[in-house]
Each structure stands twice: as structure tokens, then as C-alpha cells.
Enzyme design. Structure first.
Site, PDB file in Angstrom:
ATOM      1  N   SER A  30       0.789  -1.229   0.000  1.00  0.00           N
ATOM      2  CA  SER A  30       0.000   0.000   0.000  1.00  0.00           C
ATOM      3  C   SER A  30       0.825   1.285   0.000  1.00  0.00           C
ATOM      4  O   SER A  30       0.339   2.321  -0.422  1.00  0.00           O
ATOM      5  CB  SER A  30      -0.971   0.023   1.179  1.00  0.00           C
ATOM      6  OG  SER A  30      -0.275   0.210   2.385  1.00  0.00           O
ATOM      7  N   LYS A  87       0.037   4.798   6.630  1.00  0.00           N
ATOM      8  CA  LYS A  87      -0.562   5.571   5.534  1.00  0.00           C
ATOM      9  C   LYS A  87      -0.083   7.009   5.613  1.00  0.00           C
ATOM     10  O   LYS A  87       0.519   7.438   6.583  1.00  0.00           O
ATOM     11  CB  LYS A  87      -2.090   5.560   5.607  1.00  0.00           C
ATOM     12  CG  LYS A  87      -2.734   4.186   5.642  1.00  0.00           C
ATOM     13  CD  LYS A  87      -2.592   3.464   4.341  1.00  0.00           C
ATOM     14  CE  LYS A  87      -3.268   2.089   4.452  1.00  0.00           C
ATOM     15  NZ  LYS A  87      -2.907   1.209   3.391  1.00  0.00           N
TER      16      LYS A  87
END
Length: 165
Positions: A48, A92
Site C-alpha cells: 500500500s 498511511k
């Protein structure tokens, strides 16, 4: 007489043992506080955050004071407790803070449709750098600030990637 000498020897040895035990206990307390409330090393892996982080794994130094002091901003890479699985943490990037309007691709692999929304109070908008392989705010919605565990300061492993993010 010998008994007193014998007991005084054991008394000094016991005193030394207790002092050493207290020193070890203080060190372990300092280690616990530092690891949980100041900074800690964290192993992260997955697709990710490609190309910023490696697919096979990186060791990151995460500091835990920024979320408590409201010192986070757009562009910061953070460690977050997963809203889906509380046993899991994810790494993230912050895209928007509370009150910001964010515009994002709804499903980048299927369409070019953009959606705009305002980030509610007490929440942040997070996305992985690899939008095609990231489960983030596009699927989960705005993330509560209470789930933020820390801000990534440095990559410490692998050695060729050492440095700030």
C-alpha cells in the site's frame, strides 16, 4: 562472633542484590515508557505504501508525541490502528485534516470518477501512496484521530533506505 561476621557479609550481599534489582527495574520502566509513549521501532510491509516503503518490509522509527500534541499535518506518514481489525496497524499518509475538503478517485482501477468531501471534526483522511493496492479512507471513510498511534520519523532498515520519510 563468627555468626555476626557471617550475617554482616550476607547483609552487604543482599543490599547489593537489591540495589542491582532496583537498577534493572528502573531501566525496564524507562524502556517501557520510551517504547509506548515516546518512540518505538515498528516493522511494516505490504504494497500500500509503494514506492515510499518496500514491499518486503521496512523498520521505521515512530514517535508517539505528535498525535497527542496535535502536531500532524498533510503529507505526514503515520501509523494507525486499523478500523477493521484492532489487532492490526497500518502505515498511511495524511491527505486531509479536519475541515479540509479532499478530492479522490473513488475506484482508480475501474473508473475516473472523482468524489469530494469535507473531513469531519476529530478525523483525518489517509491514503496509501499506491492507490491501486491500498485499503484506506477511500473505502473506510475518515479515520478518527484517536486511532493514530504515531508519526513516522525515520526508516532505519534496510540500511540503503535509512533516513527521514
Amino acid at each position: 562472633m563468627r555468626l555476626f561476621q557471617y550475617l554482616s557479609q550476607w547483609k552487604s550481599k543482599a543490599k547489593d542484590g537489591i540495589q542491582q534489582s532496583l537498577l534493572i527495574a528502573k531501566f525496564l520502566c524507562l524502556l517501557h515508557v520510551t517504547n509506548n509513549y515516546v518512540f518505538s521501532p515498528v516493522m511494516v510491509y505490504g504494497p500500500s505504501m509503494l514506492p515510499t516503503l518496500n514491499l518486503t518490509g521496512d523498520v521505521l522509527l515512530v514517535e508517539h508525541l505528535s498525535p497527542l500534541l496535535d502536531k500532524l499535518g498533510p503529507g505526514d506518514v503515520i501509523l494507525v490502528r486499523s478500523p477493521d481489525n484492532p489487532r492490526k496497524t497500518v502505515t498511511k499518509r495524511i491527505i486531509g485534516m479536519e475541515g479540509d475538503t479532499v478530492t479522490f478517485l473513488a475506484d482508480p482501477s475501474r473508473s475516473d470518477r472523482y468524489i469530494s468531501l469535507k473531513v469531519p471534526k476529530g478525523h483525518v483522511w489517509i491514503q496509501g501512496d499506491n492507490i491501486f493496492a491500498s485499503k484506506d479512507s477511500r473505502q473506510l471513510g475518515p479515520i478518527p484521530c484517536g486511532l493514530i498511534l504515531g508519526k513516522v520519523l525515520y526508516r532505519v532498515w534496510p540500511p540503503e533506505g535509512f533516513g527521514s520519510l
